[in-house]
Design an enzyme around this catalytic site. Sequence first.
Site, PDB file in Angstrom:
ATOM      1  N   LYS A 248       0.722  -1.244  -0.107  1.00  0.00           N
ATOM      2  CA  LYS A 248      -0.128  -0.024   0.178  1.00  0.00           C
ATOM      3  C   LYS A 248       0.884   1.024  -0.085  1.00  0.00           C
ATOM      4  CE  LYS A 248      -3.704  -2.747   2.024  1.00  0.00           C
ATOM      5  NZ  LYS A 248      -4.707  -2.880   2.837  1.00  0.00           N
TER       6      LYS A 248
ATOM      7  N   HIS B  26      -8.280  -3.129  -6.154  1.00  0.00           N
ATOM      8  CA  HIS B  26      -8.119  -3.128  -4.830  1.00  0.00           C
ATOM      9  C   HIS B  26      -9.336  -2.186  -4.236  1.00  0.00           C
ATOM     10  CE1 HIS B  26      -7.016  -2.848  -0.500  1.00  0.00           C
ATOM     11  NE2 HIS B  26      -6.312  -4.005  -0.782  1.00  0.00           N
TER      12      HIS B  26
HETATM   13  P1  13P Z   1      -4.325  -6.452   5.567  1.00  0.00           P
HETATM   14  O1  13P Z   1      -3.459  -7.785   5.403  1.00  0.00           O
HETATM   15  O2  13P Z   1      -3.300  -5.460   6.163  1.00  0.00           O
HETATM   16  O3  13P Z   1      -5.610  -6.535   6.180  1.00  0.00           O
HETATM   17  O4  13P Z   1      -4.817  -5.863   4.111  1.00  0.00           O
HETATM   18  C1  13P Z   1      -5.035  -6.957   3.189  1.00  0.00           C
HETATM   19  C2  13P Z   1      -5.232  -6.163   1.897  1.00  0.00           C
HETATM   20  O5  13P Z   1      -5.995  -5.191   1.373  1.00  0.00           O
HETATM   21  C3  13P Z   1      -4.158  -6.606   0.863  1.00  0.00           C
HETATM   22  O6  13P Z   1      -4.463  -6.006  -0.522  1.00  0.00           O
END
Ligand code: 13P
Length: 258
Positions: free
Chosen positions: A12, A94
């Site tokens: 992210k 996403h």
């Molecule tokens: P988390 O593993 O932090 O919950 O995030 C999942 C995600 O959005 C992966 O694309």
Amino acid sequence: MERTFIVGGNWKMNGDRKGIDEIIKFLRAGSIPANNEVYIGVPSIYLDYVQQRKPKNIEVAAQNCYKVEKGAFTGEISPDMLKDLGVKWVILGHSERRAIFGESDELIAEKTAHALEKGLKVILCVGETLNERESGKTNEVVFRQTKAVADKIKDWKNVVIAYEPVWAIGTGKTATPEQAQEVHDSLRKWIADNISKEVAESIRIQYGGSVTAANAKELAKQKDIDGFLVGGASLKPEFVDIINANAKKPEESKESKK
Ligand code: 13P
């Protein structure tokens, strides 16, 4: 049919060069089962940095790209640019792109079609919100999101689907193995009925949403879970354990998943 287990990290909007160096260090130190595929989803500004330093057995993924080749689209990046850097994968659809940046099913489908045309591999994310789950709409939402793409592409061989229930993302609330399996199974059946039996059998469906080293092994045992898309935990050394979550103990190694 044996589907290759595939684990992705989605960083992210996190990290800097110093932090990335740390991540590369633990990825290099950890072992990765020879049969597993691994990618890391990197912020676009660091794609080249990571591409230059990553271990050979890990691929780099972009977290987004646009639906056309080039032009007046300030702030966007194109599949051609990703290929120019040697990037092979892109994460599209996403839930954060959908919810925060207002990306529609239609736009995500157009992006997917263009990325595939350009020879990228796509991780297509789908998943329902808590509200949608509680009103019994999980399948409807996941099928609708998948159908939007099915209307625009014919060849699914370079697509991996990531089922990421929005209520499980970054919340610490993981779907139980049964909850995840149920959706993966329904989605595979929908694909068999609406795309083809061959695609249904061969397509990999990752689970994403608060996956950790502690819960990954149980999730990995489900027959329709073919890997993970990991957010927060992909920034930590436990990511290596998650990559290894499907490793079988010697006495189990003859049992293969469907
Ligand atoms: P988390 O593993 O932090 O919950 O995030 C999942 C995600 O959005 C992966 O694309």
